[in-house]
Write an enzyme that holds these catalytic residues in place. Sequence first.
Site, PDB file in Angstrom:
ATOM      1  N   TYR A  75      33.935  55.167  42.044  1.00  0.00           N
ATOM      2  CA  TYR A  75      32.794  54.569  42.199  1.00  0.00           C
ATOM      3  C   TYR A  75      32.258  54.890  43.962  1.00  0.00           C
ATOM      4  O   TYR A  75      33.285  55.009  44.693  1.00  0.00           O
ATOM      5  CB  TYR A  75      32.559  53.311  42.199  1.00  0.00           C
TER       6      TYR A  75
ATOM      7  N   LYS B  15      26.781  50.188  44.305  1.00  0.00           N
ATOM      8  CA  LYS B  15      27.882  51.138  43.759  1.00  0.00           C
ATOM      9  C   LYS B  15      27.234  51.920  42.709  1.00  0.00           C
ATOM     10  O   LYS B  15      26.471  51.628  41.989  1.00  0.00           O
ATOM     11  CB  LYS B  15      28.881  50.361  43.041  1.00  0.00           C
TER      12      LYS B  15
ATOM     13  N   ASP C   8      42.307  37.697  40.592  1.00  0.00           N
ATOM     14  CA  ASP C   8      40.965  37.667  39.979  1.00  0.00           C
ATOM     15  C   ASP C   8      40.897  36.382  38.811  1.00  0.00           C
ATOM     16  O   ASP C   8      39.982  36.030  38.591  1.00  0.00           O
ATOM     17  CB  ASP C   8      40.765  39.072  38.700  1.00  0.00           C
TER      18      ASP C   8
ATOM     19  N   HIS D 174      33.995  41.169  41.205  1.00  0.00           N
ATOM     20  CA  HIS D 174      33.861  41.418  42.524  1.00  0.00           C
ATOM     21  C   HIS D 174      32.417  41.502  43.097  1.00  0.00           C
ATOM     22  O   HIS D 174      31.626  42.333  42.647  1.00  0.00           O
ATOM     23  CB  HIS D 174      34.813  42.550  43.021  1.00  0.00           C
TER      24      HIS D 174
END
Length: 177
Positions: free
Chosen positions: A131, A71, A167, A62
Amino acid sequence: MIEKNNTKIDGVFIFKPKIFEDERGLFLETYNSEKYNKFLQNINFVQDNLSFSSKNVVRGLHIQKNFPQGKLVRVVHGEVFDVILDLRKNSKTFGKWESFIINNIKMEQIWIPPGIAHGFQVLSDTAIFEYKCTEYYKPEDEQTILWSDEDLNIKWPINKPLVSDKDNAGIFFKDFK
């Protein structure tokens, strides 16, 4: 104190925390802005995310295109095969990917700068993945690169992953604009 190690992808770092352990258990600092900002130049985190996944689950790859997120990722419970793909057009490592095994034993964190796609596969029975993000999640801006793109040739460790329809419908790396 934390220890920072460089990786093959420009600007990506692995942070190894100082873990204090005795017969009672362990303690570590998971984030301290003064310490981390020495390495990350005054990063401002605006959102924390947590996912719980079962063994074999693949999430990713992603990225947000117009509002890219930096992140700081870690595994709270379990173990994952973590993958990053550099999509920064002006980067000397553009189009390169790297993988890491991260788990709740070593408690390492990976800093993923904005412009890098991210995904992971769960190796343990379950995993809790957490995250910190430098930009808010914007679903309309999200792009998914197909995790199984043959041109990328990522060596995922588990052959029959559990993958969401979203996905599995990701685009090929060559089609990323």
